[in-house]
Design a protein around this motif. Sequence first.
Motif, PDB file in Angstrom:
ATOM      1  N   PHE A  48       0.842  -1.206   0.000  1.00 56.83           N
ATOM      2  CA  PHE A  48       0.000   0.000   0.000  1.00 56.83           C
ATOM      3  C   PHE A  48       0.873   1.251   0.000  1.00 56.83           C
ATOM      4  N   ILE A  49       1.896   1.264   0.836  1.00 58.47           N
ATOM      5  CA  ILE A  49       2.786   2.426   0.913  1.00 58.47           C
ATOM      6  C   ILE A  49       3.517   2.625  -0.409  1.00 58.47           C
ATOM      7  N   ARG A  50       4.022   1.546  -0.976  1.00 59.48           N
ATOM      8  CA  ARG A  50       4.767   1.634  -2.234  1.00 59.48           C
ATOM      9  C   ARG A  50       3.904   2.250  -3.342  1.00 59.48           C
ATOM     10  N   THR A  51       2.678   1.781  -3.466  1.00 61.97           N
ATOM     11  CA  THR A  51       1.763   2.301  -4.479  1.00 61.97           C
ATOM     12  C   THR A  51       1.379   3.752  -4.201  1.00 61.97           C
ATOM     13  N   SER A  52       1.167   4.059  -2.930  1.00 55.84           N
ATOM     14  CA  SER A  52       0.701   5.395  -2.546  1.00 55.84           C
ATOM     15  C   SER A  52       1.765   6.460  -2.737  1.00 55.84           C
ATOM     16  N   LEU A  53       3.032   6.057  -2.685  1.00 55.91           N
ATOM     17  CA  LEU A  53       4.112   7.028  -2.863  1.00 55.91           C
ATOM     18  C   LEU A  53       4.097   7.655  -4.251  1.00 55.91           C
ATOM     19  N   ASP A  54       3.427   7.026  -5.200  1.00 50.23           N
ATOM     20  CA  ASP A  54       3.284   7.636  -6.527  1.00 50.23           C
ATOM     21  C   ASP A  54       2.398   8.882  -6.473  1.00 50.23           C
ATOM     22  N   GLU A  55       1.533   8.948  -5.430  1.00 53.24           N
ATOM     23  CA  GLU A  55       0.583  10.055  -5.316  1.00 53.24           C
ATOM     24  C   GLU A  55       1.080  11.169  -4.403  1.00 53.24           C
ATOM     25  N   ASP A  56       1.614  10.790  -3.245  1.00 47.33           N
ATOM     26  CA  ASP A  56       1.940  11.806  -2.236  1.00 47.33           C
ATOM     27  C   ASP A  56       2.815  11.188  -1.154  1.00 47.33           C
ATOM     28  N   ASP A  57       3.205  12.021  -0.184  1.00 56.58           N
ATOM     29  CA  ASP A  57       3.887  11.513   0.994  1.00 56.58           C
ATOM     30  C   ASP A  57       2.938  10.598   1.769  1.00 56.58           C
ATOM     31  N   VAL A  58       3.522   9.638   2.468  1.00 59.31           N
ATOM     32  CA  VAL A  58       2.750   8.733   3.320  1.00 59.31           C
ATOM     33  C   VAL A  58       3.164   8.969   4.761  1.00 59.31           C
ATOM     34  N   VAL A  59       2.196   9.239   5.626  1.00 63.55           N
ATOM     35  CA  VAL A  59       2.460   9.393   7.052  1.00 63.55           C
ATOM     36  C   VAL A  59       2.101   8.083   7.745  1.00 63.55           C
ATOM     37  N   ALA A  60       3.092   7.462   8.381  1.00 61.62           N
ATOM     38  CA  ALA A  60       2.885   6.194   9.078  1.00 61.62           C
ATOM     39  C   ALA A  60       2.977   6.425  10.584  1.00 61.62           C
ATOM     40  N   MET A  61       1.892   6.162  11.291  1.00 58.52           N
ATOM     41  CA  MET A  61       1.849   6.350  12.739  1.00 58.52           C
ATOM     42  C   MET A  61       2.231   5.046  13.432  1.00 58.52           C
TER      43      MET A  61
END
Length: 213
Positions: A62-75
């Motif tokens: 999910f993170i890998r795919t989402s990085l194409d769109e924007d920064d990912v904040v992981a809590m």
Amino acid sequence: MEHKIIVVGIGPGDSSYLLPKAQNYIENARILVGGRRALADYSNGRAKECAIGADIPAVLDFIRTSLDEDDVVAMVSGDPGYYSLLDALRRTFPIRQIEVVPGIGSLQLAFARLALPWHGARLLSFHGREPLPEELRYAPSAVLGMLTDGQNNSRTIAARLLDSGWHDTDRMYICTRLSYADEHIEETTLGAAMHEAPAGHGVIIVCADGENT
């Protein structure tokens, strides 16, 4: 532009222990990853979300795919540097792509509650893990700080330490629900803990004779 993974420590539980920088990242996140409880407590209502569960590879995808769109904040709970998703992220993504915002961990808070310095303590985790035998061995003036779970609790850990050379009279502090309104800290000894109701899912601090608070 290469998007980043921003790993934020959300502290021991109560939101008053969340650092302002971490809160700012969470509030402005467009993509948010975290445990179900963290998402329930801190979701900004706008971000695309992914809950961290047992399937870590799916979270990483999910993170890998989402990085194409924007920064990912992981809590992550506590501090990211102590047994968190950060290990898996470092093995999967370039270090240059990861930013870490530290948090206050439950071990830090437990030592603070006891007004006990922890720079010389052995920090261990029984939370789904097994410390090495040499990490449990008694030493004069030793201090142990340990994360616990339901199976590894105050009674079983006391037994392990007594088998590792610790003494009945060595002091044990059982810290549960840290930072919450029903926080509880119990002072006992390793010998007494063998005969008391077991407590887990928290922090245990053990001090050898001479280092008791």
